[in-house]
Design an enzyme around this catalytic site. Structure first.
Site, PDB file in Angstrom:
ATOM      1  N   GLY A  10      28.331  60.702  -7.904  1.00 27.28           N
ATOM      2  CA  GLY A  10      27.163  61.435  -7.660  1.00 27.28           C
ATOM      3  C   GLY A  10      27.391  61.057  -5.359  1.00 27.28           C
ATOM      4  CB  ALA A  11      29.440  61.091  -3.072  1.00 29.88           C
ATOM      5  CB  SER A 145      14.362  55.222 -10.055  1.00 27.87           C
ATOM      6  OG  SER A 145      15.433  55.551  -9.820  1.00 27.87           O
ATOM      7  CE1 TYR A 158      16.193  60.298 -12.446  1.00 29.36           C
ATOM      8  CE2 TYR A 158      13.922  58.905 -11.365  1.00 29.36           C
ATOM      9  CZ  TYR A 158      15.866  58.741 -11.662  1.00 29.36           C
ATOM     10  OH  TYR A 158      15.563  58.573 -10.175  1.00 29.36           O
TER      11      TYR A 158
END
Length: 248
Positions: A10-11, A145, A158
């Site tokens: 995820g970059a 998160s 999510y």
């Protein structure tokens, strides 16, 4: 950290958390293998050159992590192009707004594929291949998160799929500890990356007693510590690095 190889998923953008993690680990002398999706090819080339200029090797892979076999493709590619990885940072995530009125099976499946299935399979396949190598010290670092710290209305899929990473991290850490692999997760709190708008920043700023919103480089510092030799005795932990963020 010299001669270590890190996978960072995820970059895809210069403001991504994943991009900041790549930069930080590369600055420590670690070779970087990163995944991206729907990114501008010109920027990817520039980013790879930026990492190369730090004196390490850098390879990027354009891949949809929702694909069933994505985990195997990632690990095969890094081994072929750089060698056996010693660090895995599961940073990529899928997130869309839903809420109970809009939640449906596709929304759940889309979140599950990236946030759970690929994270879980990447982690266990990393451990299997590590076991069959001569490597003695490995790191798996997951991103969560803080779902267990408070509600996230409007993001049911999510919140649920990311929360599963917490339980997975704790259980996997016990299984792979005899291999010399530590497994931890980082909750960076609200971070000013690609998703924040000025309106969101204005709303969140008063909730940070330190007077600023978290930045991708803050996350990268925590990840770099967990990837270091100094963190060899830390495993099965969820690091809440939120700058004192006040919920509610």
């Amino acid at each position: 950290m010299s001669k270590k190889i890190a996978i960072v998923t995820g970059a895809s953008n210069h403001r991504d958390i994943g991009t900041a993690i790549c930069r930080k680990l590369a600055s420590k002398g670690m070779d970087i293998f990163f995944t991206y999706w729907k990114a501008e090819s010109e920027w990817i080339q520039q980013f790879q050159q930026e990492i190369n200029n730090l004196g390490v090797r850098c390879v990027g892979l354009d891949i949809d992590l929702s694909a069933t076999e994505a985990y195997a493709l990632v690990l095969d590619a890094v081994e072929e192009q750089l060698g056996k990885p010693t660090i895995l940072v599961n940073n990529a995530a899928h997130s869309t707004n839903d809420g109970y009125l809009n939640l449906d099976s596709k929304t759940i499946d889309d979140h599950y594929a990236v946030n759970m299935r690929t994270v879980f399979l990447l982690s266990v396949e990393f451990a299997k291949r590590f076991k069959n190598s001569k490597l003695r010290s490995g790191r798996i670092i997951n991103m969560t998160s803080g779902q267990e710290l408070g509600p996230m209305p409007g993001e049911l899929a999510y919140a649920a799929t990311k929360a599963a990473i917490t339980a997975f991290t704790k259980s996997l850490s016990t299984e792979v500890a005899p291999l010399g692999i530590t497994v931890n997760a980082v909750n960076p709190g609200p971070t000013d990356s690609t998703w924040m708008t000025d309106e969101i920043r204005e709303h969140l700023l008063p909730k940070f007693p330190m007077g600023r919103i978290g930045q991708p480089k803050d996350v990268a510092e925590s990840v770099a510590f967990l990837a270091s030799d100094e963190a060899a005795w830390i495993t099965g932990q969820i690091i809440h690095s939120e700058g004192g963020f006040v919920r509610g």
